[in-house]
Design a protein around this motif. Structure first.
Motif, PDB file in Angstrom:
ATOM      1  N   SER A 200      30.779  33.624  43.398  1.00  0.00           N
ATOM      2  CA  SER A 200      32.108  34.165  43.723  1.00  0.00           C
ATOM      3  C   SER A 200      33.148  33.052  43.816  1.00  0.00           C
ATOM      4  O   SER A 200      34.232  33.142  43.228  1.00  0.00           O
ATOM      5  N   ILE A 260      33.301  40.560  38.837  1.00  0.00           N
ATOM      6  CA  ILE A 260      31.916  40.118  38.943  1.00  0.00           C
ATOM      7  C   ILE A 260      31.057  41.355  38.736  1.00  0.00           C
ATOM      8  O   ILE A 260      31.109  42.303  39.533  1.00  0.00           O
ATOM      9  N   ALA A 272      37.862  40.423  45.817  1.00  0.00           N
ATOM     10  CA  ALA A 272      36.938  39.507  46.480  1.00  0.00           C
ATOM     11  C   ALA A 272      37.689  38.363  47.157  1.00  0.00           C
ATOM     12  O   ALA A 272      37.354  37.965  48.280  1.00  0.00           O
TER      13      ALA A 272
END
Length: 280
Positions: A200, A260, A272
């Motif tokens: 991430s 993602i 995110a």
């Protein structure tokens, strides 16, 4: 990255010179996790050393040329033998890691008075690492472009949660050689948040997406694979000729689409980032 959102693993700086230019620089990193140290001062100090060294390797340094300094904080010791055991076990953990890696700590500082009334600092041994590097070979952490391969190089542990140092030394040496050949585009060490956290954060810097190559369990994605390393490689990389199948696995591929993609779910990069940057 473009958005300044991928945390760096450490600092890389050129050595100051009076005249001319130089490509000689230093890498400076640190390692410490309070939750791990509270669970076990021995493991906490051992992994503090290993985390600092792993970050050096990820940035392009050679673990064998790394030198350490240690910073320690513990509660007021008094006459309690169990409390005295905390700094002793932490120092044994740090010493064990140094002996296994063959690298010394050149100094440090300690404080044994981290107590205020009934409040105590957690057992704290922070490792700082420094290593020389040719700055043209230093590697940053954010994903750079789409359609690149991303591989995971795990650290092997035993039933006592201790790493296999012989395999670590072989792995870190191979990673350093691969970086020297300029075959690594980005790198990141795995920490408490596991593969999911590392991937991430690598996406955030340039808001590039990532697609996992196969299904992964939650345990595989979120286990704290401390001091394992993730590498971004060119599309045509020959990494399978450099690393054995037991040393590296293909995680997936970077992509232009800012999501993602994992196990049939797509998580937007902006979503995110927002969740990550919110206050605690």
């Amino acid at each position: 990255g473009k958005h300044q959102a991928t945390p760096s693993e450490g600092m890389v700086a050129k050595i100051p010179v009076l005249t001319g230019e130089t490509t000689t620089g230093t890498i400076m990193t640190f390692g410490y996790n309070p939750y791990l140290s509270e669970w076990s001062p021995f493991h906490g100090a051992l992994y503090a050393v290993l985390e600092a060294v792993a970050k050096v390797v990820a940035l392009g340094g050679d673990y064998k040329q790394t030198r350490l300094t240690l910073q320690e904080y513990f509660q007021k010791l008094g006459q309690d033998e169990k409390i005295w055991g905390k700094p002793v076990s932490a120092l044994l953990g740090a010493y064990y890691a140094q002996k296994q890696l063959g690298i010394p700590a050149i100094g440090g500082k300690d404080s044994m008075s981290g107590t205020f009334e009934d409040l105590h600092v957690p057992p704290t041994l922070v490792a700082f690492a420094v290593s020389p590097v040719k700055v043209t070979q230093a590697v940053s952490q954010e994903f750079k472009a789409a359609k690149h391969q991303v591989i995971f190089l795990p650290v092997v542990r035993n039933e006592a949660s201790l790493p296999d140092f012989e395999k670590i030394k072989q792995l870190y040496t191979k990673i350093h050689q691969f970086i020297q050949k300029e075959k690594v585009i980005a790198s990141y060490t795995v920490k408490m948040g596991g593969i999911a956290e590392a991937v991430s954060k690598m996406c955030f810097g340039n808001k590039l997406g990532f697609e996992f190559a196969k299904e992964f369990t939650a345990k595989q994605l979120f286990s704290p694979g401390y001091c394992s390393i993730i590498l971004e490689l060119p599309q045509e990389s020959d990494w399978e000729q450099h690393f054995s199948s037991s040393e590296a696995i293909l995680l997936g591929y970077t992509q232009e689409k800012p999501v993602i993609a994992v196990n049939g779910v797509e998580i937007a990069i902006d979503e995110a980032i927002q969740a990550w940057q919110e206050t605690l």
